[in-house]
Design an enzyme around this catalytic site. Structure first.
Site, PDB file in Angstrom:
ATOM      1  N   GLU A 294      14.197  -0.417  -1.511  1.00 28.38           N
ATOM      2  CA  GLU A 294      13.791   0.515  -0.471  1.00 28.38           C
ATOM      3  C   GLU A 294      14.212  -0.031   0.911  1.00 28.38           C
ATOM      4  O   GLU A 294      15.012   0.556   1.607  1.00 28.38           O
ATOM      5  CB  GLU A 294      12.269   0.692  -0.545  1.00 28.38           C
ATOM      6  CG  GLU A 294      11.764   1.673   0.471  1.00 28.38           C
ATOM      7  CD  GLU A 294      10.299   1.475   0.830  1.00 28.38           C
ATOM      8  OE1 GLU A 294       9.586   0.714   0.155  1.00 28.38           O
ATOM      9  OE2 GLU A 294       9.863   2.083   1.813  1.00 28.38           O
ATOM     10  N   HIS A 295      13.649  -1.188   1.274  1.00 26.91           N
ATOM     11  CA  HIS A 295      14.055  -1.861   2.520  1.00 26.91           C
ATOM     12  C   HIS A 295      14.989  -3.012   2.165  1.00 26.91           C
ATOM     13  O   HIS A 295      14.676  -3.812   1.276  1.00 26.91           O
ATOM     14  CB  HIS A 295      12.853  -2.528   3.201  1.00 26.91           C
ATOM     15  CG  HIS A 295      11.955  -1.612   3.964  1.00 26.91           C
ATOM     16  ND1 HIS A 295      12.227  -1.172   5.244  1.00 26.91           N
ATOM     17  CD2 HIS A 295      10.742  -1.086   3.661  1.00 26.91           C
ATOM     18  CE1 HIS A 295      11.227  -0.420   5.680  1.00 26.91           C
ATOM     19  NE2 HIS A 295      10.317  -0.349   4.733  1.00 26.91           N
TER      20      HIS A 295
HETATM   21  N1  LIG Z   1       8.380   4.138  -0.283  1.00 30.56           N
HETATM   22  C1  LIG Z   1       7.918   4.645   0.824  1.00 30.56           C
HETATM   23  O1  LIG Z   1       8.610   5.334   1.539  1.00 30.56           O
HETATM   24  C2  LIG Z   1       6.510   4.385   1.247  1.00 30.56           C
HETATM   25  C3  LIG Z   1       6.090   4.703   2.544  1.00 30.56           C
HETATM   26  C4  LIG Z   1       4.747   4.497   2.873  1.00 30.56           C
HETATM   27  C5  LIG Z   1       3.864   4.025   1.925  1.00 30.56           C
HETATM   28  N2  LIG Z   1       4.330   3.740   0.673  1.00 30.56           N
HETATM   29  C6  LIG Z   1       3.427   3.310  -0.379  1.00 30.56           C
HETATM   30  O2  LIG Z   1       2.410   4.287  -0.523  1.00 30.56           O
HETATM   31  C7  LIG Z   1       1.341   3.686  -1.218  1.00 30.56           C
HETATM   32  C8  LIG Z   1       0.037   4.210  -0.677  1.00 30.56           C
HETATM   33  O3  LIG Z   1      -0.895   4.023  -1.693  1.00 30.56           O
HETATM   34  P1  LIG Z   1      -2.429   4.297  -1.544  1.00 30.56           P
HETATM   35  O4  LIG Z   1      -3.035   4.026  -2.860  1.00 30.56           O
HETATM   36  O5  LIG Z   1      -2.940   3.581  -0.357  1.00 30.56           O
HETATM   37  O6  LIG Z   1      -2.558   5.839  -1.171  1.00 30.56           O
HETATM   38  P2  LIG Z   1      -2.172   7.166  -1.959  1.00 30.56           P
HETATM   39  O7  LIG Z   1      -2.612   8.261  -1.069  1.00 30.56           O
HETATM   40  O8  LIG Z   1      -0.777   7.148  -2.387  1.00 30.56           O
HETATM   41  O9  LIG Z   1      -3.067   7.177  -3.262  1.00 30.56           O
HETATM   42  C9  LIG Z   1      -4.447   7.366  -3.207  1.00 30.56           C
HETATM   43  C10 LIG Z   1      -4.850   8.378  -4.258  1.00 30.56           C
HETATM   44  O10 LIG Z   1      -4.545   7.880  -5.555  1.00 30.56           O
HETATM   45  C11 LIG Z   1      -5.416   8.474  -6.486  1.00 30.56           C
HETATM   46  N3  LIG Z   1      -5.803   7.480  -7.501  1.00 30.56           N
HETATM   47  C12 LIG Z   1      -6.245   6.228  -7.293  1.00 30.56           C
HETATM   48  N4  LIG Z   1      -6.524   5.638  -8.462  1.00 30.56           N
HETATM   49  C13 LIG Z   1      -6.249   6.524  -9.440  1.00 30.56           C
HETATM   50  C14 LIG Z   1      -6.321   6.504 -10.865  1.00 30.56           C
HETATM   51  N5  LIG Z   1      -6.739   5.432 -11.532  1.00 30.56           N
HETATM   52  N6  LIG Z   1      -5.951   7.607 -11.548  1.00 30.56           N
HETATM   53  C15 LIG Z   1      -5.523   8.707 -10.893  1.00 30.56           C
HETATM   54  N7  LIG Z   1      -5.424   8.778  -9.546  1.00 30.56           N
HETATM   55  C16 LIG Z   1      -5.787   7.705  -8.832  1.00 30.56           C
HETATM   56  C17 LIG Z   1      -6.623   8.951  -5.732  1.00 30.56           C
HETATM   57  O11 LIG Z   1      -6.759  10.330  -5.923  1.00 30.56           O
HETATM   58  C18 LIG Z   1      -6.321   8.658  -4.269  1.00 30.56           C
HETATM   59  O12 LIG Z   1      -6.595   9.762  -3.431  1.00 30.56           O
HETATM   60  C19 LIG Z   1       1.518   2.173  -1.088  1.00 30.56           C
HETATM   61  O13 LIG Z   1       1.868   1.664  -2.341  1.00 30.56           O
HETATM   62  C20 LIG Z   1       2.696   2.041  -0.127  1.00 30.56           C
HETATM   63  O14 LIG Z   1       3.486   0.922  -0.397  1.00 30.56           O
HETATM   64  C21 LIG Z   1       5.611   3.914   0.330  1.00 30.56           C
HETATM   65  N1  LIG Z   2       6.624  -0.001   4.759  1.00 35.99           N
HETATM   66  C1  LIG Z   2       6.258   1.356   4.402  1.00 35.99           C
HETATM   67  C2  LIG Z   2       7.386   1.923   3.589  1.00 35.99           C
HETATM   68  O1  LIG Z   2       7.538   1.242   2.410  1.00 35.99           O
HETATM   69  C3  LIG Z   2       6.000   2.238   5.587  1.00 35.99           C
HETATM   70  C4  LIG Z   2       4.843   1.887   6.467  1.00 35.99           C
HETATM   71  C5  LIG Z   2       3.952   2.748   7.030  1.00 35.99           C
HETATM   72  N2  LIG Z   2       3.135   2.021   7.784  1.00 35.99           N
HETATM   73  C6  LIG Z   2       3.472   0.767   7.728  1.00 35.99           C
HETATM   74  N3  LIG Z   2       4.523   0.686   6.905  1.00 35.99           N
END
Ligand SMILES: NC(=O)c1ccc[n+]([C@@H]2O[C@H](COP(=O)([O-])OP(=O)(O)OC[C@H]3O[C@@H](n4cnc5c(N)ncnc54)[C@H](O)[C@@H]3O)[C@@H](O)[C@H]2O)c1
Ligand SMILES: N[C@H](CO)Cc1c[nH]c[nH+]1
Ligand SMILES: [Zn+2]
Length: 394
Positions: A294-295
């Site tokens: 990704e990065h």
């Molecule tokens: N690749 C990208 O562009 C990018 C950008 C920003 C963030 N991210 C990623 O996004 C992710 C955010 O994750 P998060 O968990 O904080 O938020 P999220 O909003 O993605 O997930 C939370 C939701 O997951 C669901 N959940 C949790 N446990 C569960 C289970 N056991 N079964 C079914 N559903 C379940 C719940 O409904 C909850 O509302 C991080 O992994 C981060 O690295 C990726």
């Molecule tokens: N690193 C994440 C993308 O993988 C994006 C993000 C949002 N806020 C901080 N970081």
């Protein structure tokens, strides 16, 4: 913890949870709002009374001037980047007497998923929303887990003229926007990152609704040589580790000294970091191209030279530029492909909200074009195709 070999499967692999997510999607599909209330109680531990955020203005009014100013600066930065790369219509090209061109038209209804399990991600709403505005999307809907919806998400939603904000997270949010419910609007395309449940859901609904690819738990590959600053590298790895335990964090370096310093510091962390010695930066680039992270961060001398050798990566930062700058304010997007999707697409941009419509007009095309069409159509057994062309240009 430090590991010295790359794993066979990434920590953010979601294949094992597909059956669980399929059940959630089918439940929402058949029971609509009722299913969502139940799933929100189960997964987010909230008893909701409404699936819509009804006090957006009031929430937004709580945002401090400092934050508003920061949001405005970042908004402009993302806007400018996307406006610069926005493709123009092309009207009136021609070849062999056939006129043609392309029109770029925006998608009408877009659903943005803003993650919010462990932490809130208002920056992600900017990353997804601003390119949509640049593209001219008329209807933007937002969904985010109820516990993490905050004043800044409300403020940005107003700035983006979002139609509705839903207090729904996880796979149930994706299913709701894909199929529609009594409360949630069915959209044409879902955009946004999230955890393995969110991305598995996007993957599963993608036969029925547009998606922007897979953007799951964060990945960072750093390529570093002797010239790199070990403290910066430790900070960059720990920064992306802040996204949770499923992040995929890799350091590829030619420097034994760097390995020693980084290992000493990061071995005590809860996250796993994969630290590998390479014989050359070219070898590291080959590994990165295979991983398609990704990065990708090129903390090497002559980073610009190696930039040209990168074939697969979501986004790249050069030299001492911190990957976290792309996460916030560089202009390029932080919604980036994971799980090898960088082999086939890049980060979210204005292009995700546009579709290209091609047109052709042939009043006096060259004879050879007509003959070629007729011959191939007949070879395929499509005789009326051939006739419909031939009859017009006799
Ligand atoms: N690749 C990208 O562009 C990018 C950008 C920003 C963030 N991210 C990623 O996004 C992710 C955010 O994750 P998060 O968990 O904080 O938020 P999220 O909003 O993605 O997930 C939370 C939701 O997951 C669901 N959940 C949790 N446990 C569960 C289970 N056991 N079964 C079914 N559903 C379940 C719940 O409904 C909850 O509302 C991080 O992994 C981060 O690295 C990726
Ligand atoms: N690193 C994440 C993308 O993988 C994006 C993000 C949002 N806020 C901080 N970081
Ligand atoms: Zn980040």
């Amino acid at each position: 913890m430090i590991k010295r070999e790359l794993p066979k499967d990434r920590p953010n692999d979601f294949s094992k949870i597909i059956p669980d997510v399929e059940k959630i999607i089918n439940y929402v599909k058949t029971k609509g709002d009722e299913a969502i209330f139940e799933l929100e109680e189960k997964f987010d531990k909230v008893k909701l009374t409404s699936l819509k955020l009804n006090n957006i203005e009031e929430l937004a009014s709580q945002v401090s001037e400092d934050l508003k100013k920061s949001i405005d600066i970042i908004y402009s930065q993302i806007y400018e980047f996307n406006n610069t790369i926005k493709p123009p219509n092309m009207i009136g090209g021609s070849f062999n007497g056939v006129e043609y061109g392309v029109l770029w038209r925006s998608i009408e209804k877009v659903g943005i998923y803003v993650p919010g399990g462990d932490k809130a991600y208002p920056s992600t709403l900017l990353m997804a929303g601003v390119p949509a505005i640049v593209a001219g999307v008329k209807e933007i809907y937002v969904s985010s887990p109820p516990n993490k919806i905050n004043p800044v998400i409300a403020y940005i939603s107003l700035k983006l003229n979002v139609k509705e904000v839903y207090t729904i997270g996880g796979a149930q949010a994706i299913a709701a926007m894909a199929y529609g419910t009594q409360t949630v609007k069915k959209v044409d395309k879902i955009v946004g990152p999230g955890n393995i449940y969110v991305q598995a859901a996007k993957y599963l609904v993608s036969s029925d609704v547009g998606i922007d690819g897979i953007e799951g738990p964060t990945e960072l590959v750093i390529i570093a040589d002797e010239s790199a600053n070990p403290n910066n590298i430790i900070l960059d790895l720990r920064a992306q580790a802040e996204h949770g335990r499923l992040t995929f964090l890799v350091l590829l370096t030619t420097s034994d000294k760097l390995i020693e310093i980084v290992t000493r510091e990061l071995d005590k962390d809860e996250n796993t970091y994969f630290v590998l010695k390479v014989n050359s930066i070219d070898e590291a680039i080959d590994i990165a191209n295979e991983v398609a992270p990704e990065h990708l961060s090129l903390q090497v001398e002559n980073a610009n030279e190696y930039l040209m050798k990168v074939k697969n990566a979501g986004a790249i930062t050069l030299g001492s530029t911190p990957p976290a700058l792309i996460d916030y304010s560089a202009g390029p997007n932080h919604i980036l492909p994971t799980n090898s999707w960088a082999k086939i697409r890049g980060g979210v941009s204005v292009y995700d909200y546009l579709k290209m419509i091609m047109y052709a007009s042939a009043k006096t095309p060259d004879k050879k074009v007509i003959e070629a069409s007729k011959i191939l159509a007949k070879y395929e057994g499509f005789n009326y195709h051939a006739d419909s062309i031939g009859v017009r240009y006799e």
